[in-house]
Structure formats: C-alpha cells, structure tokens
Design a protein around this motif. Structure first.
Motif, mmCIF file in Angstrom:
data_model
loop_
_atom_site.group_PDB
_atom_site.id
_atom_site.type_symbol
_atom_site.label_atom_id
_atom_site.label_comp_id
_atom_site.label_asym_id
_atom_site.label_seq_id
_atom_site.Cartn_x
_atom_site.Cartn_y
_atom_site.Cartn_z
ATOM 1 N N MET A 1 -72.314 -4.340 -16.370
ATOM 2 C CA MET A 1 -71.972 -3.599 -15.272
ATOM 3 C C MET A 1 -73.328 -2.520 -14.953
ATOM 4 S SD MET A 1 -68.386 -2.518 -14.940
ATOM 5 C CE MET A 1 -67.320 -3.734 -14.165
ATOM 6 N N ILE A 6 -71.810 0.000 -7.089
ATOM 7 C CA ILE A 6 -70.512 0.625 -7.299
ATOM 8 C C ILE A 6 -69.716 0.692 -5.874
ATOM 9 C CG2 ILE A 6 -71.341 3.174 -6.698
ATOM 10 C CD1 ILE A 6 -68.669 2.038 -9.398
ATOM 11 N N LEU A 14 -61.582 -0.905 -12.220
ATOM 12 C CA LEU A 14 -62.409 -0.179 -13.227
ATOM 13 C C LEU A 14 -61.443 0.530 -14.089
ATOM 14 C CD1 LEU A 14 -65.282 1.189 -10.982
ATOM 15 C CD2 LEU A 14 -65.332 -0.715 -12.597
ATOM 16 N N TYR A 43 -71.421 2.621 -17.940
ATOM 17 C CA TYR A 43 -72.006 2.489 -16.565
ATOM 18 C C TYR A 43 -71.049 2.578 -15.565
ATOM 19 C CZ TYR A 43 -75.989 1.437 -19.527
ATOM 20 O OH TYR A 43 -77.045 1.637 -20.572
ATOM 21 N N CYS A 44 -69.871 2.135 -15.662
ATOM 22 C CA CYS A 44 -69.054 1.913 -14.476
ATOM 23 C C CYS A 44 -67.464 2.358 -14.774
ATOM 24 C CB CYS A 44 -68.982 0.632 -13.834
ATOM 25 S SG CYS A 44 -70.365 0.276 -12.899
ATOM 26 N N SER A 46 -63.779 4.556 -13.448
ATOM 27 C CA SER A 46 -63.153 5.249 -12.360
ATOM 28 C C SER A 46 -62.645 6.654 -12.992
ATOM 29 C CB SER A 46 -62.158 4.677 -11.614
ATOM 30 O OG SER A 46 -60.865 4.529 -12.142
ATOM 31 N N GLY A 51 -64.481 5.246 -7.932
ATOM 32 C CA GLY A 51 -65.509 4.699 -8.855
ATOM 33 C C GLY A 51 -66.765 5.568 -9.139
ATOM 34 N N LYS A 53 -70.450 5.424 -11.162
ATOM 35 C CA LYS A 53 -71.490 4.850 -11.970
ATOM 36 C C LYS A 53 -72.541 5.585 -12.529
ATOM 37 C CE LYS A 53 -74.978 1.071 -11.389
ATOM 38 N NZ LYS A 53 -75.593 0.306 -10.482
ATOM 39 N N GLU A 55 -76.112 6.384 -14.140
ATOM 40 C CA GLU A 55 -77.571 5.657 -14.188
ATOM 41 C C GLU A 55 -78.414 6.655 -15.010
ATOM 42 O OE1 GLU A 55 -78.900 4.739 -10.362
ATOM 43 O OE2 GLU A 55 -77.236 3.336 -9.850
#
Length: 78
Positions: A1, A6, A14, A43-44, A46, A51, A53, A55
């Motif tokens: 993911m 996203i 999620l 990484y992903c 909710s 949602g 994400k 990084e």
C-alpha cells in the motif's frame, strides 16, 4: 500500500484506527505493535472515515518515531 493513490481508495475499505486506545502500562514498542495490528499497514488507514496515507522521506526519521509522534498527537486530540 506504500504506492497507493489515497484519493483512489475508498476510506471504508481501509482499517479504521479511530477507536484505538492506548495502555500506557505497555512499552512504546508494544503500543506500536498494537497499532500495526489494527491498522494492518502503516502507510494507509482511515481515521473516522477519512483516508490517511503516511509517506516518509528516504533520509527521514525512523518509522517508529513517526508513528509514536502520530499516536501521541492522536491521543491528545491534536
């Protein structure tokens, strides 16, 4: 993911981490492990139907530090 867009993912698909509670009697490592068990993927996920994400930059701080800071902010309502 890690490479997921996203915006193209339905937040309902999620794992929702908004209901996580943290036991301060557990070690930092154990709290992060519990978060990962619920989130399934760091990484992903909710939060309350939104949602999220995560990084990270190649030379950035360790994932454990980022997640710990995130969880502390989440717990304090920031």
């Amino acid at each position: 993911m890690k490479s997921v867009d996203i915006g193209a993912v339905s937040p309902e698909s999620l794992p929702d981490v908004s209901g996580i509670t943290f036991d301060n009697a557990l070690s930092r490592k154990e709290r992060v492990i519990r978060f990962l068990q619920v989130a399934q993927n760091p990484y992903c996920f909710s939060i309350g139907g939104i949602g999220v994400k995560m990084e990270f930059t190649e030379n950035g701080p360790p994932l454990q530090d980022i997640l710990t800071d995130f969880l502390i902010r989440q717990k304090s309502g920031l």
